[in-house]
Design an enzyme around this catalytic site. Structure first.
Site: not given
Length: 380
Positions: A207, A230
């Site tokens: 993430d 991310h």
């Protein structure tokens, strides 16, 4: 020397999995000027099997109640510790937690690492089954003047490190590692905190490498390598109608490799009084990044999207000296709110390429200026 130092009143520290390891390169177990509380002397067993939670909590209580500088010392060996909360406020203005051993949660653990053993938990989450809530490797809440140095976090079930409602926190030399497919495993999450500094760290996870939540301001992030992950994200913002914003954030000298995003601001498409302002992204290298520069004010990772105009005000965002390669044709994407367009965006010397093709920029409801190198051509 790797250590956790609490220089003023500590209200709440959670070792959520009871797994933490801080390596000390010094043979001396503690600062000679401080009072030492050795967990073994208080009943901890270095056999990796006996629950030593009470000894750790006892050592913390003694250090917290001391009126002079104090050290909680964990010698070499393996110590089994259940989830533990170290609570304050404390009488002591300088507490050091020095851990030369390994703290485990009933399973093998890599030395020098908070090992969340999260692989089976991720598999459960990805299978859409009913799963336990999961845990964060390390959470620091309601604390001031905290130093975390030389810490590694591996395979956290959920977020690796959370800094919540804190002031003056410095993270340096931190290493975060998890699979690029591990869900909801943000590397370092900062929420409702002021004066957080993240330096000289390497983060790879499934993430956001760093996520910055509502109510955070005066953040400095420098010399960070991100990937997989991310990217570094401000937000998501605007999930609630009444919500504090984010301001005064500097992200500089960072490298993204194979990430989903590079530098990102994201907000939900619904009414809100939140904001993101006075943001600087400077000296950034992108290596095969899917969305190198992105403002996404229609953020919705799952179904049930609100599909309204975002109320989050995005303003005064500077992108300076950003170069490298994009994994997609659209290297710059400003998808701003139709009701509150982005204002004051500044692009200076941005050069992003897309293989043998020309990269492009996309703007919706975005206003600002561009100067110096413009590749892709500015859409502002």
């Amino acid at each position: 020397m790797a250590e956790l130092i609490f220089n003023t009143c500590l209200n709440y520290l959670v070792l959520a999995l009871g797994i933490i390891m801080l390596l000390s390169e010094s043979p001396s177990p503690a600062n000679a000027a401080s009072v030492e509380y050795n967990v073994v002397s208080l009943g901890a067993k270095a056999d990796g099997k006996t629950d030593s939670s009470k000894a750790f909590l006892s050592a913390w209580a003694s250090a917290c109640g001391s009126t002079s500088a104090a050290t909680v010392y964990v010698p070499q060996g393996q110590f089994f510790v259940q989830s533990a909360s170290f609570n304050g406020p404390c009488k002591n203005s300088a507490i050091t937690v020095q851990i030369d051993g390994t703290l485990i949660a009933g399973c093998p653990c890599l030395g020098g690492t908070l090992d969340g053993q999260g692989t089976s938990f991720w598999a459960c989450k990805l299978s859409d089954k009913s799963c336990p809530s999961g845990a964060t490797n390390l959470e620091i809440s309601n604390s001031q003047n905290v130093l975390v140095s030389g810490l590694s976090s591996l395979n956290s079930q959920m977020f690796h490190i959370v800094i919540n409602e804190c002031q003056n926190v410095k993270m340096q030399g931190v290493k975060v590692s998890a699979s690029g497919t591990s869900p909801n495993t943000d590397g370092i999450h900062v929420g409702a905190s002021t004066g957080v500094t993240i330096l000289n760290s390497k983060i790879g996870t499934g993430d956001d490498c760093v996520s910055i939540g509502p109510g955070s301001n005066n953040l400095w992030i420098e010399n960070v390598a991100c990937g997989p992950g991310h990217g570094i994200s401000i937000g998501s913002l605007g999930k609630d109608q009444q919500e504090d914003g984010v301001q005064n954030v500097t992200v500089k000298t960072v490298t993204f490799t194979g990430t989903q995003n590079g530098v990102r601001i994201k907000s939900w498409a619904r009414p809100s009084d939140s904001y993101a302002r006075n943001i600087l992204f400077q000296h950034v290298i992108m290596n095969n990044v899917q969305n190198p520069i992105i403002i996404d004010q229609n953020y919705c990772p799952d179904s049930g999207c609100p599909n309204q105009a975002s109320g989050v005000r995005v303003s005064d965002v500077t992108y300076q000296d950003i170069h490298g390669t994009s994994a997609t044709k659209v290297a710059v994407n400003f998808d701003c709110s139709s009701e509150y367009p982005c204002t004051g965006i500044t692009m200076q010397d941005v050069k992003l390429t897309y293989g043998s093709q020309v990269a492009t920029a996309s703007c919706a409801h975005a206003g600002g200026t561009a100067s110096g190198v413009e590749q892709p051509s500015s859409c502002l």
